[in-house]
Design a protein around this motif. Structure first.
Motif, PDB file in Angstrom:
ATOM      1  N   ALA A  19       0.598  -1.145   0.008  1.00  0.00           N
ATOM      2  CA  ALA A  19       0.160   0.085   0.068  1.00  0.00           C
ATOM      3  C   ALA A  19       0.822   1.034   0.019  1.00  0.00           C
ATOM      4  N   ARG A  20       1.866   1.307   0.840  1.00  0.00           N
ATOM      5  CA  ARG A  20       2.764   2.238   0.746  1.00  0.00           C
ATOM      6  C   ARG A  20       3.440   2.647  -0.538  1.00  0.00           C
ATOM      7  N   LEU A  21       4.143   1.716  -1.150  1.00  0.00           N
ATOM      8  CA  LEU A  21       4.618   1.592  -2.334  1.00  0.00           C
ATOM      9  C   LEU A  21       3.801   2.108  -3.306  1.00  0.00           C
ATOM     10  N   LEU A  22       2.436   1.575  -3.464  1.00  0.00           N
ATOM     11  CA  LEU A  22       1.665   2.023  -4.452  1.00  0.00           C
ATOM     12  C   LEU A  22       1.274   3.510  -4.428  1.00  0.00           C
ATOM     13  N   ALA A  23       1.296   4.152  -2.932  1.00  0.00           N
ATOM     14  CA  ALA A  23       0.893   5.562  -2.983  1.00  0.00           C
ATOM     15  C   ALA A  23       1.903   6.527  -3.471  1.00  0.00           C
TER      16      ALA A  23
END
Ligand code: AMP
Length: 345
Positions: free
Chosen positions: A210-214
């Motif tokens: 989730a953090r990387l996609l953000a």
């Protein structure tokens, strides 16, 4: 461990730095050296425009580079050995995985298509060369006409420095283990739009996805053991709310999930992930017992018998054809992406 690997591999030449070679010079171990023993080449003794010094720590005689180590470029075929890489052994003895040229070429061609590497790419390489995934970082871009930027060890472990390097070098691809991606995020890295983020070596946690996609980049979950050449399956992760899968096999790769009694598990049922096809290693160097145990010939239905590597990983095939990684059937663990058999500790 290093001395064992040097002895086991029957090395002719060791490329190292003087400080390290002194620590290896004793050569004491649990068996005699086969053959005459390796010579040492010190990269830190190299000065441009002077002959490279090649010497053995046992003798002070330095040899000049040209006579004994002039490279001879014999024609290479797909079945020739490209590299041998040691992985942790459950009995405490590291085992040398023998990978052939054909396997590496198939892998690279598959990576050029998916996740996609081309002549415009600039990959910042952070992985140590003793981890097989470094092969993607070095040869992936070079064989596509792209560029590799080698990060120093100090930069690779420092999120702030790595973040600055990615910008300075206009990186388009970065491959790292979940641990390194976390280091980068913890440093406050805002991400790079369009950066292709390859994550592998151990399971990709949902919060990290989730953090990387953000950050706005493109995220890929890469899965594979050393024994089947770097990566064997991959999955583009678009939404961290969806199940995080390891996706589908790369080119010329067959996957089967086996139930304990040796039949393919139906979709949804967990079993051991077995990998066949172009990437399967020749076997373990000088370990016919272990090779026979882990590399097996399987045939299903009308398809012709094929060699598979039994990964020891538990997985299940989903209805949509994607694979879900569940865990290990043994005591192998991963520490920052490094594969460790607890027996070796
Ligand atoms: P190595 O031979 O060091 O590349 O380690 C291979 C093992 O790492 C596999 O058998 C898996 O247990 C684990 N592994 C590698 N990539 C992934 C991934 N994307 N998700 C889950 N486990 C992984």
């Amino acid at each position: 461990r290093i001395e064992f690997m040097m002895r086991d591999a029957g090395l002719a030449l060791v490329l190292t730095q003087q400080g390290f070679a002194e620590r290896l010079g004793g050569g004491v171990g649990d068996g005699p050296l086969e053959g005459p023993g390796p010579r040492y080449m010190y990269v830190d003794a190299f000065e441009p425009a002077t002959p490279v010094a090649v010497s053995s720590p046992a003798s002070s005689a330095a040899l000049s580079f040209a006579p004994s180590f002039a490279p001879s470029f014999a024609p290479t075929s797909a079945g020739d050995l490209a590299y041998m890489l040691y992985t942790s052994g459950s009995t405490g003895r590291p085992k040398g995985v023998m990978i052939e040229h054909g396997a590496v070429v198939n892998f690279l061609r598959s990576m050029h298509v998916e996740p996609g590497i081309n002549a415009h790419d600039r990959l910042v390489s952070v992985t140590t060369m003793s981890f097989d995934i470094f092969g993607l970082e070095l040869w992936g871009p070079l064989t596509a006409g792209g560029t590799v930027v080698l990060a120093s060890r100090a930069t690779a472990v420092d999120g702030g420095a790595l973040s600055a390097l990615l910008d300075q070098e206009q990186a388009t691809i970065l491959q790292a283990t979940p641990a390194t991606w976390r280091v980068l995020l913890e440093s406050g890295w805002p991400g790079r739009p369009g950066l292709k983020m390859l994550c592998g070596g151990e399971a990709l946690p949902r919060d990290l996805a989730a953090r990387l996609l953000a950050t706005g980049g493109e995220l890929w979950n890469m899965y594979g053991p050393t024994e089947t050449t770097i990566w064997s399956t991959l999955s583009r992760i678009r939404d961290a709310g969806e199940p995080i899968t390891i996706g589908r096999p790369i080119a010329e790769t067959a996957i089967v999930v086996l139930e304990p009694h040796g039949t393919p598990a139906p979709p949804g049922v967990a079993g051991e992930l077995c990998i066949g096809g172009a990437g399967v290693a020749r076997g373990y160097h000088a370990r016919p017992d272990l090779t026979a145990e882990k590399f097996v010939v399987l045939s299903f239905g009308r398809s012709s018998p094929q060699r598979f590597y039994r990964t020891g990983d538990l997985a299940r095939l989903r209805g949509d054809g994607r694979l879900e990684f569940i865990g290990r059937r043994d005591h192998q663990v991963k520490v920052r992406g490094f594969r460790i058999e607890l027996g070796e500790v």
